[in-house]
Write a protein that holds these residues in place. Structure first.
Motif, short mmCIF file in Angstrom:
data_model
loop_
_atom_site.label_atom_id
_atom_site.label_comp_id
_atom_site.label_asym_id
_atom_site.label_seq_id
_atom_site.Cartn_x
_atom_site.Cartn_y
_atom_site.Cartn_z
N UNK A 187 0.83 -1.20 0.00
CA UNK A 187 0.00 0.00 0.00
C UNK A 187 0.87 1.25 0.00
N UNK A 188 1.93 1.23 0.81
CA UNK A 188 2.79 2.40 0.88
C UNK A 188 3.34 2.75 -0.50
N UNK A 189 3.76 1.74 -1.25
CA UNK A 189 4.28 1.97 -2.61
C UNK A 189 3.22 2.60 -3.50
N UNK A 190 2.04 1.98 -3.48
CA UNK A 190 0.96 2.48 -4.35
C UNK A 190 0.60 3.91 -3.98
N UNK A 191 0.47 4.16 -2.68
CA UNK A 191 0.09 5.49 -2.23
C UNK A 191 1.17 6.49 -2.63
N UNK A 192 2.41 6.09 -2.47
CA UNK A 192 3.48 7.02 -2.80
C UNK A 192 3.41 7.46 -4.27
N UNK A 193 3.21 6.49 -5.16
CA UNK A 193 3.22 6.92 -6.56
C UNK A 193 1.99 7.76 -6.88
N UNK A 194 0.88 7.48 -6.19
CA UNK A 194 -0.28 8.35 -6.36
C UNK A 194 0.02 9.76 -5.87
N UNK A 195 0.62 9.82 -4.70
CA UNK A 195 0.93 11.12 -4.12
C UNK A 195 1.87 11.89 -5.03
N UNK A 196 2.81 11.17 -5.62
CA UNK A 196 3.75 11.86 -6.52
C UNK A 196 3.01 12.54 -7.67
N UNK A 197 2.01 11.87 -8.21
CA UNK A 197 1.29 12.51 -9.31
C UNK A 197 0.39 13.63 -8.79
N UNK A 198 -0.12 13.43 -7.58
CA UNK A 198 -1.02 14.45 -7.03
C UNK A 198 -0.27 15.68 -6.54
N UNK A 199 0.96 15.43 -6.09
CA UNK A 199 1.71 16.50 -5.44
C UNK A 199 1.83 17.72 -6.34
N UNK A 200 1.98 17.45 -7.62
CA UNK A 200 2.18 18.56 -8.53
C UNK A 200 0.89 19.02 -9.20
N UNK A 201 -0.22 18.40 -8.79
CA UNK A 201 -1.49 18.82 -9.36
C UNK A 201 -1.74 20.28 -8.98
N UNK A 202 -2.48 20.98 -9.85
CA UNK A 202 -2.62 22.41 -9.67
C UNK A 202 -3.22 22.84 -8.34
N UNK A 203 -4.29 22.14 -7.95
CA UNK A 203 -4.96 22.63 -6.74
C UNK A 203 -4.11 22.44 -5.50
N UNK A 204 -3.27 21.39 -5.54
CA UNK A 204 -2.38 21.19 -4.40
C UNK A 204 -1.31 22.28 -4.38
N UNK A 205 -0.79 22.53 -5.57
CA UNK A 205 0.18 23.60 -5.74
C UNK A 205 -0.39 24.91 -5.20
N UNK A 206 -1.64 25.16 -5.56
CA UNK A 206 -2.28 26.41 -5.15
C UNK A 206 -2.34 26.51 -3.63
N UNK A 207 -2.75 25.41 -2.97
CA UNK A 207 -2.82 25.47 -1.51
C UNK A 207 -1.46 25.77 -0.91
N UNK A 208 -0.43 25.20 -1.54
CA UNK A 208 0.89 25.39 -0.99
C UNK A 208 1.30 26.86 -1.11
N UNK A 209 0.99 27.44 -2.26
CA UNK A 209 1.34 28.85 -2.45
C UNK A 209 0.60 29.71 -1.43
N UNK A 210 -0.65 29.32 -1.12
CA UNK A 210 -1.44 30.08 -0.16
C UNK A 210 -0.96 29.87 1.27
N UNK A 211 0.04 29.02 1.43
CA UNK A 211 0.61 28.84 2.76
C UNK A 211 -0.16 27.90 3.66
N UNK A 212 -0.96 27.02 3.07
CA UNK A 212 -1.66 26.03 3.89
C UNK A 212 -0.63 25.04 4.44
N UNK A 213 -0.72 24.71 5.73
CA UNK A 213 0.27 23.80 6.30
C UNK A 213 0.24 22.42 5.64
#
Ligand SMILES: Nc1ncnc2c1ncn2[C@@H]1O[C@H](COP(=O)(O)OP(=O)(O)OP(=O)(O)O)[C@@H](O)[C@H]1O
Ligand code: SF4
Ligand SMILES: [Mg+2]
Lengths: 341, 337, 349
Positions: A187-213
């Motif tokens: 599961x950890x492997x599967x989740x990691x590769x999902x997270x890798x694709x999600x990490x750079x998704x726009x909405x996640x990027x946006x939250x990061x720029x907005x300073x969400x912890x």
């Protein structure tokens, strides 16, 4: 203020409130009703829910209705389906097999829950952190994961059980954890590769720029996208715990403090030679059937849940979103359910 | 190439980690083997042994010199395991562990490799036919059977086979690896006898796992059958046989290679239970014997051997994957899992 | 202008290579029968480049598949499609035996699909695709590969490098060109291209178009070029056909059609493009949506979006009007279309 203006204002207000209600309805539809509709539309899910309810009932209401197993509840080795009093027959020492079967259910359910929850929590946590943090953290965690993934589960569990013979208790929760000791890795492997694709998704990027912890980004943006993997692994590990625990109880290397299906099989074989003597075979057969039935229920549940998470199937069942594709659905997309063994 | 180097390093590290783990299990687990052996020795000798003698006994059995500092114990242990010295058995009158387990290894590998191969080939063939006849009675029926057999644990199948084919009908032997009157070697009698004895364990694993492969293959094939390149291939007038093998077959089987990696570990785990049920003296059989006899050196030896076998199997599968799938350069085959 | 020159050239040798009559594709669905291609008539002239334009979902791919009798199950293709080889008898495409159909496809009429990368087997080298195609058609592999190399060089690719590559190792533009070469390896006369450049960047689109026009001349090809991007084909095509809601609503010589579009839909399309040289990624900018293929309305299917729509339009199928000798249009009021949908910018300049 002219009457026309008033009307248009009013219209504007009613429009927004309507669209809000509309949106609410849509959310409800997508989150609750659509899944239910899918479940209802699928025979596998119906059977799965039926089977799983039986075991849940057995583990809750059943233990109150069926007397606790004790020696000499009846004559020795009554066959199955011979008497109404002992529908599944009796053991060598006159225990009612029905009693044993029912009273073995709650520990089994506890074991399953402990193992599956442990796997899912640890797998998700490690995979998410690893994928999200990257760098050295990722390197270390993934190296560990690869090792855990390569070490075959059952031998490791057996060795641990063997080494801990002196100190291990029969507590079902502990056994559940033991049986899931390295199951989190997949599961950890599967989740990691999902997270890798999600990490750079726009909405996640946006939250990061907005300073969400970070913690909030993980829990709000990332975790929901991982639900299919989590559910699949939960079911998968539940099955693994059933298979594993029964096997290890059967060959007699796990400690127990209550009756258990695997222990029943062990006794059937060691006390009455159930494999070679027909008169004791039911003693072995009944717990085996219970294992098969429960695992079948979980398999079907996984299949149905797979459909639930398949966006194409889901869209067809969400009535408020227009359905664009008239093509037949194909429940055989490559999905985590594939990994069920 | 770089990938192979990386994978080799990873495999070596895994072996290293496993040996470390078994050191931890033996030495550091409270109530674990070291503590137990000590208690045993003290009890059995009734106090006649000195502390030093006890430590010496433990050292010869487990390769761990308990009176040395921990890191020395660790290095010594690692070194002796790498030399192939797994300590001495407690139960089998102080024979070296490797002498007990060594002869068992080929039998376990034979069971596992054969079952894996048969189940895979059977499942893939069945799954492909199901996909080609998607929606037909054959497909629905086979899907049902696959789902059902996939829900039955291999040991349940094993017990049923043993009961009916072994005891009631007496078609197959109920224990052992080969008939005692045959002489091991490359002679027909021995080979047939070995197959006869291995048949039920192999059949149990095959029956329990072909359904999973079949369902997997079916899904993959249906996906490939809907791909654009298949349509183009048909328009280009390629013969149906080439399409089935080179297009559908290959592209549907490749993603299952990952599953094969996991299956190797799964199979070896299963072998322990199966060898116990069929009294088949493989590595797993001795492992359970050892646990019941509290023969920790043999138990840990079996664990290390099985794990190393799985690591090698996974390593081979991983490296050959890059070789059969042109897209897999740089590996990461397990990413998709 | 180059276009007009080629136009006169085609007119002089004008004969039909592919005749499509009443081509209809229907799908049986729970809700009823969907007609996703509805009685299309079309003549493709020998050695011309015919541009077929229409918005997404209008049935362009269906028309393309129909020309090779390659509509996928469960779609059903009816009507008549006749292929006229340069020598020999006309071929009734929809009534061929399996073997004859196999010979027609790729040897006479070839096709480039939407999405090049997905047209290649991901686990086979590009070379494998060429050789297996040649073998399947009992062609001389040696000579065929020689031709393949020539085609690839014509398309500005390094033949050996591309042949030795696997599909995923090629860029989008490279794989698209390799696919074009693959489609021409058996020397077909007609090449049907379904949105061959849709996924590429602008520069690559233009350069492939330029290469295509060279190829067409060098190999005497007839090209049917399908796209949703009108400006893209406007400069390339000799003739244009405009598709709307599973039907062809207007067709004619490219220059004439762009200058004097007679159908309100075509005019709206052109109006949506302020400058013909600018890219147009989608044509959804026209308001309203296309009808449902299950319930194609009586009368004109464009009526719900047309500013000229009246009772007649709702009642009668508009058909058979001619806005010029080679310029049929399906609109009752085509004469008034230029007033109702005027161009704001001067297209002619
Ligand atoms: N298998 C099918 N069953 C029913 N309808 C279909 C099927 N395949 C396609 N259609 C419908 O046929 C219509 C025409 O499809 P077609 O692929 O020809 O459109 P297109 O003009 O090529 O669009 P695009 O530019 O998106 O490729 C579409 O409305 C589509 O929804
Ligand atoms: S027929 Fe009528 S509705 Fe249709 S395009 Fe012409 S004017 Fe518009
Ligand atoms: Mg299309």
């Amino acid at each position: 203020m002219s009457p026309t203006e008033a009307t248009s204002d009013f219209e504007a207000v009613s429009e927004t409130s309507l669209s809000k209600r509309e949106r609410y309805r849509q959310t409800l539809d997508e989150q609750v009703l659509a899944p239910l509709r899918i479940v209802w539309s699928d025979w596998r899910a119906r059977i799965a829910l039926f089977v799983l309810s039986i075991f849940l009932l057995m583990g809750t209401v059943g233990v109150m209705l069926v007397p606790e197993p004790s020696p000499n509840q009846g004559p020795a080795l009554v066959g199955a389906f011979r008497t109404l009093e002992h529908p599944f027959g009796t053991t060598y020492s006159g225990h009612s097999i029905l009693s044993q079967l029912v009273h073995a259910t709650p520990p089994m359910l506890k074991m399953i829950t402990a193992g599956a929850v442990f796997t899912v929590v640890l797998g998700t946590a490690i995979g998410t952190v690893s994928g999200y943090k990257g760098g050295a953290v990722d390197g270390v965690l993934m190296t560990l994961t690869d090792v855990a993934l390569t070490i075959p589960g059952l031998p490791l569990i057996i060795v641990l059980a063997g080494a801990l013979q002196g100190s291990l208790s029969g507590n079902p929760y502990v056994i559940g954890l033991l049986l899931s000791v390295n199951a989190w890795a997949g599961l950890a492997r599967a989740i990691r590769s999902q997270v890798l694709t999600l990490r750079d998704a726009e909405y996640v990027e946006a939250s990061r720029i907005l300073g969400v912890p970070t913690a909030e980004i993980i829990s709000k943006d990332i975790v929901p996208n991982l639900m299919p993997y989590v559910t699949m692994n939960f079911v998968q590990q539940a099955r693994a715990v059933i298979f594993g625990s029964v096997a290890l109880y059967f060959i007699g290397i796990l400690p127990y403090d209550s009756v258990n299906w695997g222990v029943m099989m062990n006794s059937a074989q060691s006390q009455a030679g159930a494999v070679s003597s027909p008169e004791a075979f039911h003693w072995l057969l009944v717990p085996m059937l219970a294992v098969v039935l429960l695992s079948l229920g979980l398999t079907l549940f996984a299949q149905a849940a797979d459909r639930l998470f398949n966006p194409r199937v889901r869209a067809r069942h969400t009535k408020t979103t227009p359905d664009e594709q008239h093509e037949d659905d194909e429940p055989d997309e490559p999905t985590p359910a594939r990994m069920i063994r | 190439m770089n990938y192979i180097v990386k994978r080799t390093a990873q495999a070596v590290f895994t072996v290293f980690a496993v040996i470390t783990l078994s050191f931890v299990i033996i030495r550091l687990l409270p109530g674990g083997p070291a503590d137990y052996l000590r208690a045993q020795l003290i009890q059995r000798s009734g106090g006649s042994l000195t502390q030093e003698q006890i430590n010496q006994r433990i050292a010869s059995q487990t390769n761990i010199a308990v009176d040395e500092p921990l890191y020395v114990q660790y290095v010594d242990y690692m070194a002796s395991i790498l030399r192939g010295d797994f300590g001495t058995s407690v139960w089998y009158s102080n024979e070296p562990v490797i002498a007990v387990l060594g002869p068992a290894i080929p039998w376990t590998v034979f069971l596992m490799a054969t079952s894996l191969f048969i189940a895979f080939v059977l499942g893939v063939t069945l799954g492909a036919f199901m996909a080609y006849r998607e929606g037909s009675g054959f497909d629905v029926g086979s899907t049902g059977v696959s789902l059902l057999t996939n829900s039955v644990p291999y040991y349940v199948i094993a017990l049923l086979l043993l009961t009916f084919l072994g005891y009631r009908m007496e078609l197959f032997p109920t224990g052992g690896q080969y008939a005692s009157e045959t002489t091991p070697g490359l002679n027909l009698e021995f080979v047939l006898s070995a197959l006869h004895h291995g048949a039920l364990p192999i059949l149990s694993l095959v029956l329990a796992s072909f359904g999973g492969w079949a369902l997997n293959m079916r899904g993959n094939s249906i996906r490939v059958l809907g791909e654009d390149y298949l349509r183009v291939a048909r328009l280009r007038g390629l013969p149906e046989r080439r399409i089935a093998l080179r297009y559908v077959g290959r592209n549907a089987i490749l993603p299952m290679y990952t599953g094969l990696l996991i299956a190797i570990g799964f199979m070896f785990g299963g072998s322990i239970i199966l060898e116990e049920i069929f009294a088949y003296p493989g590595v797993g059989y001795y492992m359970i014997q050892a646990i019941n006899a509290r023969d920790y050196p043999v138990m840990m030896g079996a664990f290390i051997l099985i794990t190393v076998a799985v690591t090698i199997g996974v390593f081979i599968a991983d490296v050959t994957y890059g070789w059969i799938d042109p897209r897999a350069e740089g590996g990461g085959t397990r990413e998709s899992y | 202008m180059a276009t007009t020159e080629r136009l006169t050239a085609t007119e002089s040798t004008a004969d039909t290579i592919l005749r499509v009559r009443d081509a209809t594709v229907s799908f049986e669905m729970d809700r009823g029968t969907a007609r996703v291609l509805n009685g299309v008539d079309l003549d493709v002239k020998r050695r011309e480049i015919l541009g077929v334009v229409g918005e997404s979902g209008s049935g362009k791919s269906m028309l393309a598949s129909a020309m090779l009798d390659a509509v996928e199950e469960p779609g059903r293709l009816t009507g008549e499609i006749i292929y006229y080889p340069e020598e020999g008898e006309p071929v009734d495409v929809l009534n061929l035996s399996k073997a004859e159909l196999k010979r027609l496809r790729w040897e006479e009429i070839s096709m480039v699909f939407q999405g090049a990368l997905s047209s290649f087997n991901p686990t086979m080298s590009v070379r494998g695709h060429f050789t297996e195609t040649l073998r399947a058609h009992d062609a001389d592999v040696e000579a065929g590969m020689e031709r393949a190399r020539e085609l690839l060089s014509d398309l500005y690719l390094d033949p050996e490098r591309v042949l030795d590559s696997y599909p995923h190792e090629l860029s989008g533009g490279m794989s698209q060109r390799a696919l074009i070469a693959l489609s021409l390896v058996l020397e077909p006369n007609v090449l049907v291209m379904d949105e061959p450049t849709a996924a590429l960047d602008l520069l690559m689109q233009r350069s492939i178009l330029a290469l295509l026009s060279d190829l067409q001349e060098k190999y005497d090809l007839t090209v049917v070029f399908i796209t949703h991007d009108l400006p893209l084909v406007a400069g390339l095509a000799d003739r244009l056909a405009v598709m709307y809601a599973f039907e062809l609503v207007e067709r004619g010589p490219a220059a004439e059609l762009i200058r004097d579009a007679a159908h309100p839909y075509t005019r709206a399309l052109l109006k949506a493009v302020p400058n013909l040289d600018a890219p147009l990624s989608t044509m959804r900018s026209i308001e309203g949506s296309a009808p449902d293929p299950v319930n194609i309305p009586d009368g004109c299917s464009y009526a719900s979006r047309c500013p000229l729509a009246d009772d007649q339009c709702l009642r009668e199928d508009p058909g058979g009007y001619g806005a010029g000798p080679e310029h049929p249009v399906s609109c009752h009021h085509w004469r008034r279309a230029d007033e109702a949908v005027p161009f704001e910018t001067e297209v002619g300049e």
